[in-house]
Design a protein around this motif. Structure first.
Motif, PDB file in Angstrom:
ATOM      1  N   LEU A 162       0.826  -1.206   0.000  1.00 51.91           N
ATOM      2  CA  LEU A 162       0.000   0.000   0.000  1.00 51.91           C
ATOM      3  C   LEU A 162       0.863   1.260   0.000  1.00 51.91           C
ATOM      4  CD1 LEU A 162      -2.880  -1.065   2.388  1.00 51.91           C
ATOM      5  CD2 LEU A 162      -2.953  -0.791  -0.076  1.00 51.91           C
ATOM      6  N   LEU A 163       2.022   1.209   0.651  1.00 51.71           N
ATOM      7  CA  LEU A 163       2.945   2.347   0.580  1.00 51.71           C
ATOM      8  C   LEU A 163       3.417   2.566  -0.852  1.00 51.71           C
ATOM      9  CD1 LEU A 163       5.202   2.048   3.751  1.00 51.71           C
ATOM     10  CD2 LEU A 163       3.635   3.887   3.172  1.00 51.71           C
TER      11      LEU A 163
ATOM     12  N   GLY B  23       2.836   5.781  -3.218  1.00 54.63           N
ATOM     13  CA  GLY B  23       3.918   6.459  -3.926  1.00 54.63           C
ATOM     14  C   GLY B  23       3.652   6.547  -5.413  1.00 54.63           C
ATOM     15  N   LEU B  24       3.115   5.469  -5.981  1.00 57.91           N
ATOM     16  CA  LEU B  24       2.793   5.489  -7.405  1.00 57.91           C
ATOM     17  C   LEU B  24       1.709   6.521  -7.710  1.00 57.91           C
ATOM     18  CD1 LEU B  24       3.170   4.172 -10.201  1.00 57.91           C
ATOM     19  CD2 LEU B  24       1.333   2.609  -9.571  1.00 57.91           C
ATOM     20  N   LEU B  25       0.711   6.614  -6.851  1.00 56.27           N
ATOM     21  CA  LEU B  25      -0.334   7.619  -7.054  1.00 56.27           C
ATOM     22  C   LEU B  25       0.227   9.035  -6.931  1.00 56.27           C
ATOM     23  CD1 LEU B  25      -3.337   5.966  -5.203  1.00 56.27           C
ATOM     24  CD2 LEU B  25      -3.135   6.403  -7.650  1.00 56.27           C
TER      25      LEU B  25
ATOM     26  N   ASP C 149      -2.801  12.566  -6.329  1.00 55.27           N
ATOM     27  CA  ASP C 149      -1.921  12.947  -5.226  1.00 55.27           C
ATOM     28  C   ASP C 149      -2.647  12.861  -3.889  1.00 55.27           C
ATOM     29  OD1 ASP C 149       0.110  13.375  -6.992  1.00 55.27           O
ATOM     30  OD2 ASP C 149       0.058  15.558  -6.883  1.00 55.27           O
ATOM     31  N   ALA C 150      -3.888  13.313  -3.862  1.00 59.60           N
ATOM     32  CA  ALA C 150      -4.662  13.247  -2.619  1.00 59.60           C
ATOM     33  C   ALA C 150      -4.909  11.789  -2.213  1.00 59.60           C
ATOM     34  CB  ALA C 150      -5.990  13.980  -2.798  1.00 59.60           C
ATOM     35  N   ALA C 151      -5.218  10.934  -3.195  1.00 56.43           N
ATOM     36  CA  ALA C 151      -5.430   9.515  -2.882  1.00 56.43           C
ATOM     37  C   ALA C 151      -4.126   8.873  -2.401  1.00 56.43           C
ATOM     38  CB  ALA C 151      -5.962   8.776  -4.112  1.00 56.43           C
ATOM     39  N   GLY C 152      -3.004   9.247  -3.014  1.00 53.64           N
ATOM     40  CA  GLY C 152      -1.711   8.717  -2.588  1.00 53.64           C
ATOM     41  C   GLY C 152      -1.354   9.152  -1.187  1.00 53.64           C
ATOM     42  N   LEU C 153      -1.616  10.413  -0.860  1.00 50.69           N
ATOM     43  CA  LEU C 153      -1.345  10.897   0.495  1.00 50.69           C
ATOM     44  C   LEU C 153      -2.228  10.195   1.523  1.00 50.69           C
ATOM     45  CD1 LEU C 153      -0.826  14.723  -0.143  1.00 50.69           C
ATOM     46  CD2 LEU C 153       0.895  13.034   0.538  1.00 50.69           C
ATOM     47  N   LEU C 154      -3.475   9.923   1.152  1.00 48.05           N
ATOM     48  CA  LEU C 154      -4.368   9.195   2.066  1.00 48.05           C
ATOM     49  C   LEU C 154      -3.846   7.787   2.334  1.00 48.05           C
ATOM     50  CD1 LEU C 154      -7.997  10.148   0.984  1.00 48.05           C
ATOM     51  CD2 LEU C 154      -6.888  10.570   3.181  1.00 48.05           C
ATOM     52  N   LEU C 155      -3.298   7.137   1.299  1.00 50.77           N
ATOM     53  CA  LEU C 155      -2.793   5.779   1.486  1.00 50.77           C
ATOM     54  C   LEU C 155      -1.534   5.735   2.344  1.00 50.77           C
ATOM     55  CD1 LEU C 155      -3.260   3.882  -1.883  1.00 50.77           C
ATOM     56  CD2 LEU C 155      -4.251   3.365   0.321  1.00 50.77           C
ATOM     57  N   LEU C 156      -0.930   6.867   2.611  1.00 50.93           N
ATOM     58  CA  LEU C 156       0.249   6.893   3.471  1.00 50.93           C
ATOM     59  C   LEU C 156      -0.127   6.926   4.945  1.00 50.93           C
ATOM     60  CD1 LEU C 156       2.518   9.392   1.507  1.00 50.93           C
ATOM     61  CD2 LEU C 156       2.485   6.898   1.413  1.00 50.93           C
ATOM     62  N   LEU C 157      -1.379   7.199   5.249  1.00 56.77           N
ATOM     63  CA  LEU C 157      -1.825   7.248   6.644  1.00 56.77           C
ATOM     64  C   LEU C 157      -2.098   5.832   7.159  1.00 56.77           C
ATOM     65  CD1 LEU C 157      -4.325  10.223   6.312  1.00 56.77           C
ATOM     66  CD2 LEU C 157      -1.972  10.293   7.154  1.00 56.77           C
ATOM     67  N   PRO C 158      -1.526   5.465   8.304  1.00 62.21           N
ATOM     68  CA  PRO C 158      -1.704   4.095   8.823  1.00 62.21           C
ATOM     69  C   PRO C 158      -3.161   3.665   9.039  1.00 62.21           C
ATOM     70  CG  PRO C 158       0.115   5.155   9.943  1.00 62.21           C
ATOM     71  CD  PRO C 158      -0.535   6.209   9.085  1.00 62.21           C
TER      72      PRO C 158
END
Length: 183
Positions: free
Chosen positions: A94-95, A99-101, A110-119
């Protein structure tokens, strides 16, 4: 007039899944929204600001993918050195997706990628994905994957299906030489 070619009684094509039907439409809608949002932000903040946002997304996404890949490789090496089997990914997948997003140009990705970085979001997405895959696997293979591997099938040239399993005998054969195939 017949051609001698047997035809099946049912010549209708199978129905396409919802995913295969709506995925192209979803991609087009997503691309149009990304371009529209980029033009709106460029009109409000200016072109150089949008360029800097996109460049920062590419750099951040590259760093995240590199770190997650290194961590996954390190975990795999440690598990193999211990002699055990590798454990679950621990969120590295998921990380990497986050990063790919971030690397993909666009503010929505970018917003979806940043959301996926949250645990908490990672845990929720991981649980949802696991439940969904488990449910679909049970639908396809009623006994689970264990039964699917137990019931290996061989298709013979005449069309018959023979159930069986592969038994490997531990013989000391020189490397590269195999016994001849017999009929």
């Amino acid at each position: 007039m017949t051609t001698g070619v047997p035809t099946s009684p049912s010549t209708t094509r199978p129905r396409r899944s919802r995913l295969r039907r709506y995925l192209p439409l979803g991609l087009v809608v997503w691309l149009v929204l990304e371009v529209w949002l980029l033009t709106r932000v460029a009109g409000a903040a200016g072109g150089p600001t949008v360029f800097l946002l996109l460049a920062a997304g590419v750099v951040a996404g590259s760093v995240i993918i590199k770190r997650a890949g290194r961590r996954a490789f390190r975990n795999l090496n440690e598990a193999l050195q211990r002699g055990g089997s590798p454990s679950r990914g621990g969120g590295n997948g998921l990380l990497m997706l986050g990063g790919l997003l971030l690397i993909i140009p666009g503010l929505i990705s970018d917003a979806a990628g940043l959301l996926l970085l949250l645990p908490p979001v990672q845990r929720a997405v991981s649980r949802w994905t696991e439940r969904t895959l488990d449910r679909r696997l049970r639908r396809v293979v009623p006994g689970g994957l264990g039964d699917a591997f137990q019931q290996a099938r061989m298709h013979r040239p005449d069309g018959k299906v023979v159930q069986g399993e592969v038994i490997r005998e531990d013989t000391a054969e020189p490397r590269g030489q195999r016994p001849p195939l017999t009929r």
